[in-house]
Design an enzyme around this catalytic site. Sequence first.
Site, short mmCIF file in Angstrom:
data_model
loop_
_atom_site.label_atom_id
_atom_site.label_comp_id
_atom_site.label_asym_id
_atom_site.label_seq_id
_atom_site.Cartn_x
_atom_site.Cartn_y
_atom_site.Cartn_z
N HIS A 147 -17.89 53.87 55.91
CA HIS A 147 -18.15 54.18 56.96
C HIS A 147 -18.69 52.88 57.70
O HIS A 147 -19.50 52.40 57.14
CB HIS A 147 -18.94 55.34 57.32
CG HIS A 147 -18.82 55.96 58.72
ND1 HIS A 147 -19.69 55.55 59.75
CD2 HIS A 147 -18.07 57.00 59.12
CE1 HIS A 147 -19.36 56.37 60.70
NE2 HIS A 147 -18.46 57.11 60.52
N ASP A 183 -13.63 62.53 56.87
CA ASP A 183 -12.35 62.94 56.77
C ASP A 183 -12.05 63.23 55.33
O ASP A 183 -10.71 63.64 55.09
CB ASP A 183 -11.45 61.61 57.01
CG ASP A 183 -11.61 61.37 58.59
OD1 ASP A 183 -12.23 60.30 59.09
OD2 ASP A 183 -11.35 62.31 59.48
C1 SDX Z 1 -13.89 58.06 61.22
O1 SDX Z 1 -16.97 55.04 63.45
C2 SDX Z 1 -16.90 56.45 63.49
O2 SDX Z 1 -18.03 57.25 63.72
C3 SDX Z 1 -15.79 56.96 62.96
C4 SDX Z 1 -15.88 58.72 62.43
C5 SDX Z 1 -15.87 59.34 63.75
O3 SDX Z 1 -16.46 60.38 63.82
O4 SDX Z 1 -15.60 59.12 64.92
O5 SDX Z 1 -16.92 58.73 61.46
C6 SDX Z 1 -14.50 58.85 61.98
O6 SDX Z 1 -13.10 57.14 61.53
C7 SDX Z 1 -14.44 57.73 59.66
C8 SDX Z 1 -13.76 57.01 58.79
C9 SDX Z 1 -12.42 57.07 58.38
N1 SDX Z 1 -11.29 55.96 57.78
C10 SDX Z 1 -11.26 56.04 56.29
O7 SDX Z 1 -11.78 56.99 55.54
C11 SDX Z 1 -10.41 54.90 55.96
C12 SDX Z 1 -11.18 54.21 54.80
N2 SDX Z 1 -12.22 53.69 55.13
C13 SDX Z 1 -12.16 52.22 55.51
O8 SDX Z 1 -11.23 51.63 55.98
C14 SDX Z 1 -13.58 51.67 55.93
O9 SDX Z 1 -14.48 52.12 55.21
C15 SDX Z 1 -13.91 51.86 57.40
C16 SDX Z 1 -12.75 51.53 58.31
C17 SDX Z 1 -14.04 53.25 57.66
C18 SDX Z 1 -15.19 50.99 57.75
O10 SDX Z 1 -14.83 49.71 57.64
P1 SDX Z 1 -15.78 48.56 57.99
O11 SDX Z 1 -17.26 49.01 58.51
O12 SDX Z 1 -15.06 47.59 58.70
O13 SDX Z 1 -16.27 47.91 56.56
P2 SDX Z 1 -15.29 46.62 55.68
O14 SDX Z 1 -13.73 47.11 55.95
O15 SDX Z 1 -15.75 45.53 56.10
O16 SDX Z 1 -15.86 47.12 54.27
C19 SDX Z 1 -16.84 46.53 53.52
C20 SDX Z 1 -16.53 46.25 52.25
C21 SDX Z 1 -14.99 45.59 52.05
O17 SDX Z 1 -15.35 44.81 50.70
P3 SDX Z 1 -15.66 43.52 50.66
O18 SDX Z 1 -14.82 42.60 51.51
O19 SDX Z 1 -17.14 43.22 50.92
O20 SDX Z 1 -15.66 43.17 49.07
O21 SDX Z 1 -16.02 47.40 51.64
C22 SDX Z 1 -14.92 47.51 51.19
C23 SDX Z 1 -14.02 46.31 51.72
O22 SDX Z 1 -12.71 46.16 51.33
N3 SDX Z 1 -14.11 48.90 51.54
C24 SDX Z 1 -13.54 49.62 50.85
C25 SDX Z 1 -13.48 50.96 51.60
N4 SDX Z 1 -14.02 50.95 52.68
C26 SDX Z 1 -14.56 49.70 52.76
N5 SDX Z 1 -12.89 49.46 49.60
C27 SDX Z 1 -12.09 50.38 49.27
N6 SDX Z 1 -11.76 51.80 50.00
C28 SDX Z 1 -12.41 52.06 51.32
N7 SDX Z 1 -12.21 53.25 51.62
#
Ligand code: SDX
Length: 429
Positions: free
Chosen positions: A308, A365
């Site tokens: 998140h 989710d």
């Molecule tokens: C919602 O914003 C809100 O409030 C949204 C929400 C709402 O109520 O409106 O809460 C609803 O959208 C919840 C999120 C649902 N999405 C997912 O579950 C999809 C999977 N999650 C990721 O795509 C990710 O965690 C996000 C999109 C939710 C957040 O992405 P960020 O903040 O841009 O973080 P990032 O992509 O920069 O990740 C940081 C690190 C990275 O690794 P490094 O480059 O540091 O090595 O964490 C890793 C990412 O690769 N990472 C994951 C991951 N989420 C982040 N690795 C594997 N699986 C994941 N799910």
Amino acid sequence: MANIATIEIDGKKYEFPLVKGSEDEVAIDIKALRSATGGVITLDPGYKNTGSCESAITFLDGEKGILRYRGYSIEELAEKADFLEVAYLLIFGELPSAEKLNKFHSDIKKHSVVDDDVKKILDAFPKSAHPMGVLSSLTSALTAFNPSSVNVESEEEMYNAIVRILGKFPILVAWTMRKKKGLPLYYGDSSLGYVENILKMMFKQPNEEKYEQNPILVNALDKLLILHADHEQNCSTSTVRIVGSSHAGLFASLSAGISALWGPLHGGANQAVLEMLEAIKEDGGDTKKYMAKAKDKNDPFRLMGFGHRVYKNFDPRAKIIKIAADEVLGDLGIEDPILDIAKGLEKEALEDSYFVDRKLYPNVDFYSGIIYRGMGIPTDMFTVMFALGRLPGWIAQWREMRLRKEPIGRPRQMYTGETERKFAPVNKR
Ligand code: SDX
């Protein structure tokens, strides 16, 4: 703490005021940055460090896993309030008296119909159309049948647009699902509560004389809608605010928000979680393979429902939904192996340094789809249910932005393209 921030550029110092929120959050007010520095701006892709507005609606503390709507904790609201009450709270700022809530609901009921021509638009979609695309289109189409909801300047005009969409949106949600299932489209039943009415429109079968409400489903849906109702400046809410900042109408702004929510990184994740869990189940429950994929930088796969932007601790909603999933499936007498796979995956991830180091926890989710599935809602309708819950939050944020007369949203950029060059035709004419 001093109430100014000092930035030094090329040896020259510039001072900017610090703004403190009611929860002691601190921001640098850079409204004067560009003019004071002769053009310097900030750069923050994804707005990870940038506040777009001041808001009094929802407070999140990502480190402590706190979520409050207008000061009330999500835990208390999920347990003690009902969805329409929470919708009123988010939009107008206070919990309603019984009298105010009854008037709000009766005003909504007056608009719980949609023009029959909307059915013709719905009929034009193929059954294969994704429900989020259908919902976004129908929501925007409502503008054509309710032109008075566009140029809303006064609070009264805004109120009228708000009760209209709160009356019509559940019909669009129910019809979108029933269209895919080839079921007849029913209007609502004004004798029912807001959530009971939604369930009846969604699930009444043609051969049923009387639709029997199942209190387990009513309570589960009411709680899920409350948990999804607002979440400050997330992607789709920011979309609703920026579209509304051009003074586009409420329905058009909401339609844009639905499209933003559709993405699998945002609200579309609840559908992606179920598809991921199904794939793991088909794969013989090999969670380790999917954990390895999620950690592999060369693999685009992510553990959907994990991570998140704000919560670097447990998403408080996920905790509540996980308990509710056990309760609802148990009450319905459903043994769903998908729930066990989800719990196993969560346990593994919470013990894996990749996820622990990055503070990746289950989000709203991760478990919600398991309840929707137990309720008989198709997987591709899960994000539509998220939109149904988020509707009052979008409305509240849009109304706050308009009442505060906020300027049109127009971010700057850092240009990195070609500098000026003379035109020389590449193709000799
Ligand atoms: C919602 O914003 C809100 O409030 C949204 C929400 C709402 O109520 O409106 O809460 C609803 O959208 C919840 C999120 C649902 N999405 C997912 O579950 C999809 C999977 N999650 C990721 O795509 C990710 O965690 C996000 C999109 C939710 C957040 O992405 P960020 O903040 O841009 O973080 P990032 O992509 O920069 O990740 C940081 C690190 C990275 O690794 P490094 O480059 O540091 O090595 O964490 C890793 C990412 O690769 N990472 C994951 C991951 N989420 C982040 N690795 C594997 N699986 C994941 N799910």
